[in-house]
Motif scaffolding. Structure first.
Motif, PDB file in Angstrom:
ATOM      1  N   MET A  98     -45.809  41.717  28.793  1.00 39.96           N
ATOM      2  CA  MET A  98     -45.110  42.467  29.809  1.00 39.96           C
ATOM      3  C   MET A  98     -46.048  42.639  31.009  1.00 39.96           C
ATOM      4  N   GLN A  99     -45.725  41.946  32.106  1.00 36.32           N
ATOM      5  CA  GLN A  99     -46.545  42.021  33.313  1.00 36.32           C
ATOM      6  C   GLN A  99     -45.738  42.374  34.562  1.00 36.32           C
ATOM      7  N   ARG A 100     -44.483  41.935  34.585  1.00 37.87           N
ATOM      8  CA  ARG A 100     -43.596  42.201  35.720  1.00 37.87           C
ATOM      9  C   ARG A 100     -42.279  42.731  35.166  1.00 37.87           C
ATOM     10  N   VAL A 101     -42.035  44.013  35.434  1.00 35.14           N
ATOM     11  CA  VAL A 101     -40.931  44.721  34.786  1.00 35.14           C
ATOM     12  C   VAL A 101     -39.995  45.304  35.834  1.00 35.14           C
ATOM     13  N   LEU A 102     -38.708  45.044  35.691  1.00 28.64           N
ATOM     14  CA  LEU A 102     -37.680  45.698  36.498  1.00 28.64           C
ATOM     15  C   LEU A 102     -37.097  46.839  35.680  1.00 28.64           C
ATOM     16  N   VAL A 103     -36.981  48.023  36.271  1.00 25.62           N
ATOM     17  CA  VAL A 103     -36.342  49.176  35.637  1.00 25.62           C
ATOM     18  C   VAL A 103     -35.112  49.480  36.480  1.00 25.62           C
ATOM     19  N   MET A 104     -33.934  49.288  35.884  1.00 24.76           N
ATOM     20  CA  MET A 104     -32.687  49.327  36.643  1.00 24.76           C
ATOM     21  C   MET A 104     -31.688  50.273  36.006  1.00 24.76           C
ATOM     22  N   GLY A 105     -30.701  50.688  36.799  1.00 28.67           N
ATOM     23  CA  GLY A 105     -29.651  51.566  36.314  1.00 28.67           C
ATOM     24  C   GLY A 105     -29.270  52.582  37.375  1.00 28.67           C
ATOM     25  N   SER A 106     -28.373  53.463  37.017  1.00 28.88           N
ATOM     26  CA  SER A 106     -27.858  54.465  37.948  1.00 28.88           C
ATOM     27  C   SER A 106     -28.924  55.464  38.365  1.00 28.88           C
ATOM     28  N   SER A 107     -28.769  55.993  39.555  1.00 31.68           N
ATOM     29  CA  SER A 107     -29.583  57.129  39.966  1.00 31.68           C
ATOM     30  C   SER A 107     -29.329  58.266  38.986  1.00 31.68           C
ATOM     31  N   GLY A 108     -30.364  59.032  38.700  1.00 33.24           N
ATOM     32  CA  GLY A 108     -30.236  60.147  37.766  1.00 33.24           C
ATOM     33  C   GLY A 108     -30.348  59.755  36.308  1.00 33.24           C
ATOM     34  N   SER A 109     -30.557  58.469  36.035  1.00 35.48           N
ATOM     35  CA  SER A 109     -30.628  58.011  34.639  1.00 35.48           C
ATOM     36  C   SER A 109     -32.011  58.200  34.026  1.00 35.48           C
ATOM     37  N   GLY A 110     -33.022  58.362  34.863  1.00 36.74           N
ATOM     38  CA  GLY A 110     -34.383  58.524  34.353  1.00 36.74           C
ATOM     39  C   GLY A 110     -35.268  57.321  34.606  1.00 36.74           C
ATOM     40  N   LYS A 111     -34.842  56.418  35.492  1.00 39.71           N
ATOM     41  CA  LYS A 111     -35.605  55.202  35.776  1.00 39.71           C
ATOM     42  C   LYS A 111     -37.023  55.506  36.252  1.00 39.71           C
ATOM     43  N   SER A 112     -37.142  56.385  37.238  1.00 37.82           N
ATOM     44  CA  SER A 112     -38.454  56.659  37.840  1.00 37.82           C
ATOM     45  C   SER A 112     -39.393  57.325  36.847  1.00 37.82           C
ATOM     46  N   THR A 113     -38.885  58.268  36.092  1.00 32.84           N
ATOM     47  CA  THR A 113     -39.698  58.939  35.073  1.00 32.84           C
ATOM     48  C   THR A 113     -40.172  57.933  34.035  1.00 32.84           C
ATOM     49  N   PHE A 114     -39.264  57.063  33.600  1.00 33.83           N
ATOM     50  CA  PHE A 114     -39.610  56.035  32.634  1.00 33.83           C
ATOM     51  C   PHE A 114     -40.656  55.081  33.210  1.00 33.83           C
ATOM     52  N   ALA A 115     -40.455  54.645  34.458  1.00 32.99           N
ATOM     53  CA  ALA A 115     -41.392  53.703  35.085  1.00 32.99           C
ATOM     54  C   ALA A 115     -42.795  54.309  35.155  1.00 32.99           C
ATOM     55  N   ARG A 116     -42.885  55.589  35.508  1.00 32.16           N
ATOM     56  CA  ARG A 116     -44.203  56.248  35.550  1.00 32.16           C
ATOM     57  C   ARG A 116     -44.817  56.312  34.151  1.00 32.16           C
ATOM     58  N   GLY A 117     -44.017  56.636  33.157  1.00 26.05           N
ATOM     59  CA  GLY A 117     -44.517  56.683  31.777  1.00 26.05           C
ATOM     60  C   GLY A 117     -44.978  55.324  31.297  1.00 26.05           C
ATOM     61  N   LEU A 118     -44.221  54.287  31.602  1.00 30.11           N
ATOM     62  CA  LEU A 118     -44.587  52.929  31.224  1.00 30.11           C
ATOM     63  C   LEU A 118     -45.881  52.512  31.913  1.00 30.11           C
ATOM     64  N   SER A 119     -46.023  52.887  33.166  1.00 34.80           N
ATOM     65  CA  SER A 119     -47.246  52.590  33.916  1.00 34.80           C
ATOM     66  C   SER A 119     -48.448  53.307  33.313  1.00 34.80           C
ATOM     67  N   ASP A 120     -48.256  54.567  32.928  1.00 30.46           N
ATOM     68  CA  ASP A 120     -49.345  55.326  32.313  1.00 30.46           C
ATOM     69  C   ASP A 120     -49.839  54.654  31.031  1.00 30.46           C
ATOM     70  N   ILE A 121     -48.920  54.102  30.253  1.00 29.78           N
ATOM     71  CA  ILE A 121     -49.269  53.481  28.974  1.00 29.78           C
ATOM     72  C   ILE A 121     -49.904  52.101  29.176  1.00 29.78           C
ATOM     73  N   THR A 122     -49.327  51.313  30.081  1.00 29.53           N
ATOM     74  CA  THR A 122     -49.748  49.910  30.232  1.00 29.53           C
ATOM     75  C   THR A 122     -50.799  49.684  31.314  1.00 29.53           C
ATOM     76  N   GLY A 123     -50.904  50.602  32.248  1.00 27.26           N
ATOM     77  CA  GLY A 123     -51.805  50.407  33.380  1.00 27.26           C
ATOM     78  C   GLY A 123     -51.224  49.501  34.456  1.00 27.26           C
ATOM     79  N   ILE A 124     -49.989  49.088  34.294  1.00 27.38           N
ATOM     80  CA  ILE A 124     -49.329  48.249  35.297  1.00 27.38           C
ATOM     81  C   ILE A 124     -48.867  49.164  36.438  1.00 27.38           C
ATOM     82  N   PRO A 125     -49.176  48.798  37.694  1.00 21.80           N
ATOM     83  CA  PRO A 125     -48.782  49.668  38.810  1.00 21.80           C
ATOM     84  C   PRO A 125     -47.272  49.700  39.028  1.00 21.80           C
ATOM     85  N   THR A 126     -46.789  50.852  39.491  1.00 23.72           N
ATOM     86  CA  THR A 126     -45.363  50.987  39.803  1.00 23.72           C
ATOM     87  C   THR A 126     -45.124  50.698  41.275  1.00 23.72           C
TER      88      THR A 126
END
Length: 179
Positions: free
Chosen positions: A1-29
């Motif tokens: 996993m090096q290039r990840v798209l996080v998609m879906g409706s506003s209010g679904s939690g995309k941004s929170t998830f992306a930050r959490g995924l970045s914290d775990i993997t070190g991949i920049p958001t």
């Protein structure tokens, strides 16, 4: 996993998830909203947005939070992504998510937004989220039809699945760092 798209409706939690995924993997958001919006909620010109997105996707690693499938290098992002995370959540969850977000950050600029774009009450935005499943979801389904066999599509239908995914990934990362 090096290039990840996080998609879906506003209010679904995309941004929170992306930050959490970045914290775990070190991949920049990369927040697509931050690249699209200018101060005062002014939309970028199409060509400027396309240029910004093209520069961002050419980086070797990224987690991109947002949709914009028809412009903003939508085709290039799909081509370069190795993983697509899709939040396919019910309307009620997303509406509650944006209401909670507005209540918690009204008047403030959220981390994933462009400077000068404070959280506000926007009836057009409410309508967008309310009609998302009918109007935007079919466009995402069409977009996903262009994925290749070597790309992963992960779909969450509730936030608990997303939380469990991050916890499992964090456990895997911890085990790998011990060995």
């Amino acid at each position: 996993m090096q290039r990840v798209l996080v998609m879906g409706s506003s209010g679904s939690g995309k941004s929170t998830f992306a930050r959490g995924l970045s914290d775990i993997t070190g991949i920049p958001t990369v927040s697509i909203d931050a690249l699209f919006w200018k101060p005062g909620w002014v939309e970028s010109e199409r060509e400027e947005f396309q240029r910004r997105m093209t520069e961002a996707v050419q980086q070797p690693r990224w987690i991109m939070d947002g949709n914009f499938t028809t412009h903003g290098a939508g085709e290039l992002r799909r081509q370069l992504a190795d993983t697509i995370i899709w939040f396919d959540l019910p309307r009620s969850t997303c509406m509650f998510g944006i209401l909670r977000r507005i209540a918690g950050s009204y008047g403030q600029v959220r981390p994933e937004m462009a400077e000068g774009c404070p959280e506000k009450i926007d009836l057009e935005f409410f309508r967008y989220v309310w009609t998302y499943r009918q109007q935007q979801r079919p466009k995402l389904l069409d977009y996903f039809q262009g994925l290749r066999a070597d790309q992963s599509l992960v779909c969450f239908t509730d936030r608990a699945q997303a939380d469990a995914y991050l916890k499992d990934l964090a456990r895997q990362q911890n085990r790998a760092s011990i060995h």
